[in-house]
Design a protein around this motif. Sequence first.
Motif, PDB file in Angstrom:
ATOM      1  N   GLY A  92      51.591   0.156  62.589  1.00  0.00           N
ATOM      2  CA  GLY A  92      50.502   0.856  62.039  1.00  0.00           C
ATOM      3  C   GLY A  92      50.937   1.606  60.788  1.00  0.00           C
ATOM      4  O   GLY A  92      52.205   1.365  60.138  1.00  0.00           O
ATOM      5  N   VAL A  93      49.951   2.253  60.329  1.00  0.00           N
ATOM      6  CA  VAL A  93      50.191   3.098  59.045  1.00  0.00           C
ATOM      7  C   VAL A  93      48.968   4.225  58.784  1.00  0.00           C
ATOM      8  O   VAL A  93      48.074   4.094  59.275  1.00  0.00           O
ATOM      9  CB  VAL A  93      49.932   2.040  57.740  1.00  0.00           C
ATOM     10  N   ALA A  94      49.391   5.069  58.206  1.00  0.00           N
ATOM     11  CA  ALA A  94      48.505   6.274  58.276  1.00  0.00           C
ATOM     12  C   ALA A  94      48.820   7.248  57.082  1.00  0.00           C
ATOM     13  O   ALA A  94      49.666   7.376  56.327  1.00  0.00           O
ATOM     14  CB  ALA A  94      48.837   7.229  59.455  1.00  0.00           C
ATOM     15  N   ASP A  95      47.627   7.357  56.161  1.00  0.00           N
ATOM     16  CA  ASP A  95      47.776   8.403  55.001  1.00  0.00           C
ATOM     17  C   ASP A  95      46.547   8.991  54.543  1.00  0.00           C
ATOM     18  O   ASP A  95      45.614   9.174  55.705  1.00  0.00           O
ATOM     19  CB  ASP A  95      48.157   7.637  53.818  1.00  0.00           C
ATOM     20  N   TYR A  96      46.312   9.683  53.770  1.00  0.00           N
ATOM     21  CA  TYR A  96      44.973  10.513  53.374  1.00  0.00           C
ATOM     22  C   TYR A  96      43.813   9.791  53.652  1.00  0.00           C
ATOM     23  O   TYR A  96      42.773  10.336  53.531  1.00  0.00           O
ATOM     24  CB  TYR A  96      45.080  10.933  51.941  1.00  0.00           C
ATOM     25  N   SER A  97      43.893   8.399  53.454  1.00  0.00           N
ATOM     26  CA  SER A  97      42.685   7.493  53.427  1.00  0.00           C
ATOM     27  C   SER A  97      42.202   7.038  54.862  1.00  0.00           C
ATOM     28  O   SER A  97      40.983   6.773  55.163  1.00  0.00           O
ATOM     29  CB  SER A  97      42.632   6.395  52.611  1.00  0.00           C
ATOM     30  N   GLY A  98      42.988   7.206  55.811  1.00  0.00           N
ATOM     31  CA  GLY A  98      42.893   7.111  57.060  1.00  0.00           C
ATOM     32  C   GLY A  98      44.034   6.593  57.992  1.00  0.00           C
ATOM     33  O   GLY A  98      45.163   6.624  57.696  1.00  0.00           O
ATOM     34  N   ILE A 152      38.737   4.794  58.669  1.00  0.00           N
ATOM     35  CA  ILE A 152      38.699   4.770  57.287  1.00  0.00           C
ATOM     36  C   ILE A 152      37.726   6.074  57.018  1.00  0.00           C
ATOM     37  O   ILE A 152      36.666   6.471  57.031  1.00  0.00           O
ATOM     38  CB  ILE A 152      37.909   3.653  56.670  1.00  0.00           C
ATOM     39  N   GLU A 153      38.755   6.861  56.038  1.00  0.00           N
ATOM     40  CA  GLU A 153      38.026   8.216  55.827  1.00  0.00           C
ATOM     41  C   GLU A 153      36.667   8.055  55.070  1.00  0.00           C
ATOM     42  O   GLU A 153      35.912   8.927  55.168  1.00  0.00           O
ATOM     43  CB  GLU A 153      38.906   9.183  55.051  1.00  0.00           C
ATOM     44  N   SER A 154      36.649   7.197  54.164  1.00  0.00           N
ATOM     45  CA  SER A 154      35.521   7.054  53.201  1.00  0.00           C
ATOM     46  C   SER A 154      34.247   6.248  53.762  1.00  0.00           C
ATOM     47  O   SER A 154      33.243   6.156  53.338  1.00  0.00           O
ATOM     48  CB  SER A 154      35.867   6.347  51.989  1.00  0.00           C
ATOM     49  N   ALA A 155      34.677   5.590  55.121  1.00  0.00           N
ATOM     50  CA  ALA A 155      33.698   4.556  55.681  1.00  0.00           C
ATOM     51  C   ALA A 155      33.790   4.823  57.175  1.00  0.00           C
ATOM     52  O   ALA A 155      34.216   3.771  57.631  1.00  0.00           O
ATOM     53  CB  ALA A 155      33.728   3.340  55.126  1.00  0.00           C
ATOM     54  N   PRO A 156      33.784   5.904  57.806  1.00  0.00           N
ATOM     55  CA  PRO A 156      33.914   6.310  59.226  1.00  0.00           C
ATOM     56  C   PRO A 156      33.003   5.332  60.007  1.00  0.00           C
ATOM     57  O   PRO A 156      33.322   5.000  61.324  1.00  0.00           O
ATOM     58  CB  PRO A 156      33.325   7.551  59.362  1.00  0.00           C
ATOM     59  N   GLN A 161      37.956   1.141  67.553  1.00  0.00           N
ATOM     60  CA  GLN A 161      38.937   1.225  68.813  1.00  0.00           C
ATOM     61  C   GLN A 161      38.718   0.386  69.793  1.00  0.00           C
ATOM     62  O   GLN A 161      37.523  -0.047  70.080  1.00  0.00           O
ATOM     63  CB  GLN A 161      38.665   2.909  69.308  1.00  0.00           C
ATOM     64  N   SER A 162      39.867  -0.080  70.558  1.00  0.00           N
ATOM     65  CA  SER A 162      39.777  -0.789  71.698  1.00  0.00           C
ATOM     66  C   SER A 162      40.897  -0.640  72.539  1.00  0.00           C
ATOM     67  O   SER A 162      41.928  -0.271  71.893  1.00  0.00           O
ATOM     68  CB  SER A 162      39.640  -2.409  71.335  1.00  0.00           C
TER      69      SER A 162
END
Length: 236
Positions: A92-98, A152-156, A161-162
Amino acid sequence: MKRILLFICLVLSAVRFGQAQSLTVEYNIGHGSYQMSEMKDRLKDLALPVVNAQTTDKFPGYVTQDTRIGIEWKRNHAGVLFNYMNTAGKKGVADYSGHCNYELHNKGYKLGAFYRFRLTKEELGIFTFEPYVQLSSGVVLTRGKELYSLFIESAPESSNQSKNKYSGTNIFLEPTFGIKFGLCRNIALNLSVGYEWDAVKEDCQLGNPKSPLPVEVDWSGYRAQAGLVFYLNLKK
């Protein structure tokens, strides 16, 4: 299960005809490595809907717990075993945007029987030194979870989830070399090194339930353990 029932019959026979010398209860804690080749390929080939996704865990070796109950007579020792293992793979990946994460959590429960043959017994003052060879066999019951999450922070509203549970049953063989150090009449320190080989592996179903992807969970790998053996003498 048939092996366990057969062992119970052998225990009763040994006790009935006076062959059993000691009843043993053994607990070991150790470290195991796991092959998991198809699981690793699943992580490697999986395309997530984001860029820069990295594999952070590749089913590393982890702590194992092992319990054995048996009988000992002359140079022989046989019994039943229960062992617990677990490991995980993550990408995975995680940053300020989600974040976007995919995880596979595997737990393995080993049930089976063992036979141990003492090579020699040496007296070291008040202690004893007993090298042995051992063969264990039985089943590994895999219980796993496949987890996926996207936020996604800008488009919650686009978050997703699954969770998918899967299971499988393997048949294993595990040759081992070990040494027991008798500390007193009723307690011994046990050290062992072995290799588990999953001779038969059942596919687990990952991915979309409507079109599942069959993947083997291969617990094969090295095992190193240390623990204590407690003896209940059956003969005076």
